[in-house]
Design a protein around this motif. Structure first.
Motif, PDB file in Angstrom:
ATOM      1  N   ALA A 199      -2.758   8.831   5.212  1.00 41.71           N
ATOM      2  CA  ALA A 199      -3.103   7.453   5.577  1.00 41.71           C
ATOM      3  C   ALA A 199      -1.987   6.838   6.419  1.00 41.71           C
ATOM      4  O   ALA A 199      -2.249   6.116   7.384  1.00 41.71           O
ATOM      5  CB  ALA A 199      -3.341   6.634   4.316  1.00 41.71           C
TER       6      ALA A 199
ATOM      7  N   ALA B  15      -9.583   4.963   4.161  1.00 44.58           N
ATOM      8  CA  ALA B  15      -8.146   5.179   3.982  1.00 44.58           C
ATOM      9  C   ALA B  15      -7.720   4.786   2.574  1.00 44.58           C
ATOM     10  O   ALA B  15      -7.007   5.530   1.892  1.00 44.58           O
ATOM     11  CB  ALA B  15      -7.378   4.377   5.021  1.00 44.58           C
TER      12      ALA B  15
ATOM     13  N   VAL C 227       0.840  -1.208   0.000  1.00 41.12           N
ATOM     14  CA  VAL C 227       0.000   0.000   0.000  1.00 41.12           C
ATOM     15  C   VAL C 227       0.873   1.255   0.000  1.00 41.12           C
ATOM     16  O   VAL C 227       0.665   2.183  -0.784  1.00 41.12           O
ATOM     17  CB  VAL C 227      -0.955  -0.013   1.212  1.00 41.12           C
TER      18      VAL C 227
ATOM     19  N   LEU D  69       0.590   3.145  -3.416  1.00 35.39           N
ATOM     20  CA  LEU D  69      -0.465   4.156  -3.258  1.00 35.39           C
ATOM     21  C   LEU D  69      -0.128   5.071  -2.111  1.00 35.39           C
ATOM     22  O   LEU D  69      -0.895   5.204  -1.178  1.00 35.39           O
ATOM     23  CB  LEU D  69      -1.819   3.500  -2.967  1.00 35.39           C
ATOM     24  N   TYR D  70       1.040   5.682  -2.165  1.00 37.45           N
ATOM     25  CA  TYR D  70       1.482   6.445  -1.015  1.00 37.45           C
ATOM     26  C   TYR D  70       0.529   7.596  -0.679  1.00 37.45           C
ATOM     27  O   TYR D  70       0.124   8.346  -1.537  1.00 37.45           O
ATOM     28  CB  TYR D  70       2.866   7.013  -1.267  1.00 37.45           C
ATOM     29  N   SER D  71       0.192   7.680   0.548  1.00 38.55           N
ATOM     30  CA  SER D  71      -0.586   8.816   1.023  1.00 38.55           C
ATOM     31  C   SER D  71      -0.124   9.142   2.426  1.00 38.55           C
ATOM     32  O   SER D  71      -0.244   8.325   3.336  1.00 38.55           O
ATOM     33  CB  SER D  71      -2.069   8.460   1.026  1.00 38.55           C
TER      34      SER D  71
ATOM     35  N   SER E 167      -5.615  10.053  -4.356  1.00 35.66           N
ATOM     36  CA  SER E 167      -4.440  10.887  -4.561  1.00 35.66           C
ATOM     37  C   SER E 167      -3.412  10.222  -5.478  1.00 35.66           C
ATOM     38  O   SER E 167      -2.376  10.782  -5.746  1.00 35.66           O
ATOM     39  CB  SER E 167      -3.798  11.211  -3.216  1.00 35.66           C
ATOM     40  N   ARG E 168      -3.726   9.040  -5.925  1.00 35.13           N
ATOM     41  CA  ARG E 168      -2.754   8.338  -6.739  1.00 35.13           C
ATOM     42  C   ARG E 168      -2.937   8.695  -8.219  1.00 35.13           C
ATOM     43  O   ARG E 168      -4.034   8.821  -8.700  1.00 35.13           O
ATOM     44  CB  ARG E 168      -2.925   6.832  -6.582  1.00 35.13           C
TER      45      ARG E 168
ATOM     46  N   THR F 193      -8.913   7.258   0.009  1.00 35.34           N
ATOM     47  CA  THR F 193      -8.104   8.483   0.009  1.00 35.34           C
ATOM     48  C   THR F 193      -6.840   8.263  -0.793  1.00 35.34           C
ATOM     49  O   THR F 193      -6.424   9.117  -1.579  1.00 35.34           O
ATOM     50  CB  THR F 193      -7.649   8.867   1.441  1.00 35.34           C
ATOM     51  N   MET F 194      -6.239   7.092  -0.556  1.00 34.82           N
ATOM     52  CA  MET F 194      -4.971   6.831  -1.231  1.00 34.82           C
ATOM     53  C   MET F 194      -5.178   6.666  -2.726  1.00 34.82           C
ATOM     54  O   MET F 194      -4.409   7.177  -3.523  1.00 34.82           O
ATOM     55  CB  MET F 194      -4.315   5.590  -0.634  1.00 34.82           C
ATOM     56  N   LEU F 195      -6.229   5.984  -3.093  1.00 34.63           N
ATOM     57  CA  LEU F 195      -6.507   5.800  -4.516  1.00 34.63           C
ATOM     58  C   LEU F 195      -6.782   7.150  -5.166  1.00 34.63           C
ATOM     59  O   LEU F 195      -6.371   7.408  -6.282  1.00 34.63           O
ATOM     60  CB  LEU F 195      -7.712   4.875  -4.717  1.00 34.63           C
TER      61      LEU F 195
END
Lengths: 437, 385
Positions: A381, B20, A372, A376-378, B27-28, B23-25
């Motif tokens: 998160a 979560a 992850v 899909l770095y965030s 911003s990807r 959100t990550m998807l």
């Protein structure tokens, strides 16, 4: 009579139209206030100085022939992006979807640039008032693509960093079982020490990400504390329930020998002892397994956050993965396995498969986290998961402390020097192995 | 634990995880996501660099033109605009030149494509107008201060103390006429000398002042170039470097000159914060007259380095037609805007135009055409007008 009273109470608390009205009036007043403020001709609070813009560069990716910066407007008002630069040298760039960023909106700045692997880069963004925002990347590395090869690389890293060390730690199980009560206390408190260190470490790490990557607009630091506390109390609730359920189930002695694969399942050995003991003693004997399970889950949550951080570090070029680094993580995390087995030492013998399952619960999330984090770095998160992990760790520490308090009876926790030494020694071990990372 | 509660807890846990992950998807995204439906491209200037298509906006100060309405200056107009003043003659035959400069400090103008900055100006532009006279003329410059701070004009050259613009500032709303004889001949500068000096200079209160020798200089295509910078985020480091006020301007609007024709550049360095600046000419050498105070060149070179307020005159002509760069050979400055192009035209044939592919970026804009037509009106030699 009782029934009568209850209906009275029900009447008092019944939601009448008036109750709704009383509840809605303040909301209407607030709404009117908002409308007034938004529509006022600007006389009320007009400041002659334009609010300063703020742009956060959340992530920088290096791709074939280009650098991509992911930016977010974290300032108080809409902002227009004017220019982009690499190492403070202006370069033509594209910005998607638009150069105008509303508050908290994000955009992708693509700079065609032939970059060199392993070199540091500073990416700059200039807004229309000439303010420049910068993000430094320590070492440029191609952004991991979700390919089979890359996924298996992360899986291998996760296995080395998470699964293998935890499994190695579990090998201490027979050793722990043969210890005298004092030495056992020593190892339990050592475990608590290890975990406290891990929890603090996770909080500090998420704080670091929050400060360096996330904009103040997210209030990420307070979010860390919030998430950790909620995670802690939620897991405390869950573990209480788990233990209660386990003890309830253990009351009717004979019925279930099978049908439950749960960790809290009483096996035959346990039933033998239980047949001659009181219910509180029964609880004492079931508790360690539940505690171990909770430790495994807590460490699993923590390792998920750690995996996220590792994947992200690879993605962001912040870390060059070397075998030395992996070795450091391995040594550091071996102690986590010890933490899982310690509470079970004085209970019945645990089958190897169950130990393995606990090890996987604790270590496996590292792999998922690395996937992850790497693909899909965030940052937000990562911060949230690290905080959840920290809360989980502190729940585990609480459980161990409560367990030790219980088993030590009248002596108390702080009266036993083995416990103090063990706790300090646990943190020291983590500190020393942490130096390797 | 009761069954519904477990379900609720699970629900919460799962929704947290979903939140979560989404959100990550969200911003990807990556380079490969390019949608080629729109025609905007970026990155074609540099050989070996990929050309990207984008659905978004382009941030490209090397090829964008500022709307003249907001621009701090029109560099093409400034390049060959010499102001000789309102000319009259005194009883003893001295030529008198009257100029009016209006100081202001409240405007915000575009100093680099997309970047707006509070500029302090003489007559609304950075650099201020080029003032030109002949040695021995009487110069009278009236400064009207329409700003909110004290301002002044300090001229380089020879003049009495009270005309030096240092000890007496002009109050907001006030005016003052500086009066002195133009001497000696050479290339000079003028700037505000109020405190804090650095602040008044870096905001843009400066310009070029040229004194021609009585006998004049040889006929040439003359132009003025002032090197400056802008510190738009006030960290005492320049964010942009320019020649004639706008970064990269002469990259998309090359200066048209004729083959074999003598070019004369009055070059002044007004760069704040950085101790050095320089001018490098490609594929050619020039005669350099330091400060322009002699008629014999000091050096024959392709680069000249200057500290703040240093200046000189460059003379050269191009032997071959084509596109030639000129820029600071402090490459940082070049890459932050101090770079430009000469487009040397062979007036005997039109073949050059067809051979050049660089012109594609030049014709992108509406303004470019009008500027090219201006560029053909080459100002005749120095001297009286």
């Amino acid at each position: 009579m009782m029934e009568r009273e209850e209906t009275n109470i029900a009447n008092t608390y019944r939601i009448s139209k008036r109750t709704i009205l009383f509840g809605v009036v303040p909301i209407i007043v607030i709404g009117a206030m908002i409308i007034l403020l938004l529509n006022s001709p600007g006389i009320l609070f007009q400041n002659s100085v334009k609010p300063l813009p703020k742009i956060s560069i959340e992530k920088v990716e290096f791709s074939d022939g280009g650098i991509v910066a992911f930016i977010r407007n974290t300032g108080p008002s809409n902002t227009t992006i004017a220019q982009a630069d690499v190492n403070d040298r202006i370069h033509p760039a594209a910005i998607e979807p638009s150069r105008i960023l509303t508050r908290l909106a994000d955009a992708k700045v693509i700079i065609p640039f032939v970059w060199n692997i392993g070199e540091p880069y500073k990416i700059g963004i200039t807004t229309d008032d000439g303010t420049r925002f910068e993000k430094k990347v320590d070492s440029a590395a191609p952004a991991p693509r979700p390919t089979v090869g890359q996924a298996s690389t992360f899986a291998i890293i996760g296995t080395y960093v998470g699964v293998i060390p935890v499994m190695m730690g579990l090998i201490w199980y027979p050793f722990i079982r043969r210890l005298s009560p004092n030495k056992y206390n020593f190892f339990l408190s050592l475990t608590a020490g290890l975990l406290v260190f891990l929890g603090i470490d996770a909080l500090l790490e998420s704080n670091e990400i929050a400060v360096s990557t996330l904009a103040p607009a997210f209030n990420a630091q307070i979010l860390i504390i919030m998430v950790a506390i909620v995670s802690l109390i939620t897991l405390l609730y869950v573990s209480q329930r788990l233990i209660q359920r386990a003890s309830k189930r253990s009351k009717p002695k004979i019925e279930y020998k099978s049908g439950y694969s749960s960790h809290s399942e009483p096996d035959s050995q346990l039933s033998d002892i239980r047949s001659s003991s009181t219910s509180s003693q029964q609880q004492l004997l079931i508790k360690p397994i539940a505690i171990s399970m909770m430790i495994a889950i807590g460490i699993g949550l923590h390792n998920f956050g750690e995996g996220l951080a590792i994947g992200a570090a690879v993605l962001l070029g912040e870390v060059a993965l070397s075998s030395f680094l992996i070795l450091g993580f391995t040594l550091h995390n071996t102690t986590e396995g010890l933490a899982i087995v310690a509470p079970m030492a004085k209970s019945r013998r645990i089958p190897v498969t169950k130990l393995m399952i606990m090890g996987l619960i604790a270590g496996g999330p590292t792999i998922i986290g690395a996937w992850v984090g790497g693909f899909l770095y965030s940052p937000i998160a990562t911060v949230i998961f690290l905080s959840i992990g920290a809360g989980a760790i502190f729940q585990v520490v609480y459980s161990i402390a409560a367990w030790m308090y219980h088993t030590n009876g009248s002596r108390g926790l702080l009266n036993n020097h083995w416990i103090i030494i063990g706790f300090a020694f646990g943190m020291l071990i983590m500190y020393l192995t942490g130096l390797l990372v | 634990m009761s069954y519904p509660r477990i379900v609720v807890l699970f629900g919460i846990a799962i929704s947290i995880v979903f939140f979560a992950i989404s959100t990550m998807l969200y911003s990807r995204s990556s380079l490969s996501d390019q949608n080629s439906s729109k025609l905007d491209t970026v990155g074609g200037h540099t050989p070996g660099y990929p050309i990207l298509k984008t659905t978004g906006d382009i941030l490209d100060p090397t090829s964008f033109v500022i709307n003249p309405k907001n621009a701090v200056v029109d560099p093409m107009k400034y390049l060959r605009e010499f102001n000789y003043g309102r000319v009259s003659t005194s009883s003893n035959g001295t030529v008198i030149r009257d100029f009016t400069l209006i100081a202001s400090d409240q405007q915000t103008k575009e100093v680099s494509p997309g970047v707006f900055y509070n500029v302090w100006t003489y007559n609304g532009t950075i650099p201020g107008p080029t003032i030109r006279a002949t040695e021995g003329d009487l110069i009278r410059i009236t400064l009207i201060n329409k700003g909110t701070k004290f301002h002044s004009i300090h001229f380089h050259g020879i003049h009495p103390s009270e005309m030096d613009g240092v000890f007496e500032g002009i109050a907001p709303g006030g005016r003052f006429t500086y009066q002195f004889t133009a001497e000696p001949f050479g290339v000079f500068l003028y700037h505000c000398h109020m405190q804090p000096l650095e602040e008044h200079i870096t905001h843009g209160l400066y310009g070029v002042y040229i004194v021609d020798p009585k006998q004049g200089r040889p006929q040439a295509d003359e132009m003025v170039m002032l090197m400056n910078g802008y510190d738009t985020d006030f960290d005492t480091e320049n964010n942009f470097y320019t020649v004639n006020g706008i970064p990269f301007y002469y990259m998309h609007h090359p200066i048209q000159i004729e083959k074999n024709r003598l070019i004369r550049i009055y070059l002044v360095n007004m760069l704040e914060f950085d101790p050095l600046n320089n001018f490098h000419l490609h594929a050619n050498l020039f005669n350099f007259y330091k400060t322009g105070t002699k008629l014999i060149p000091d050096e024959y070179t392709d680069i000249v380095t200057m500290n703040q307020a240093e200046r000189g005159i460059l003379e050269f002509s191009y032997k071959y037609p084509g596109m030639y760069m000129f820029h600071a050979h402090k490459t940082e400055f070049a890459e932050k805007g101090w770079t430009g192009l000469f487009f040397v035209k062979d007036n005997t044939s039109e073949s050059v135009n067809q051979n050049l592919n660089v012109t594609s970026t030049m014709n992108n804009t509406i303004y470019s055409k009008s500027n090219f037509s201006n560029a053909t009106n080459i100002v005749p030699t120095g001297g009286l007008k």
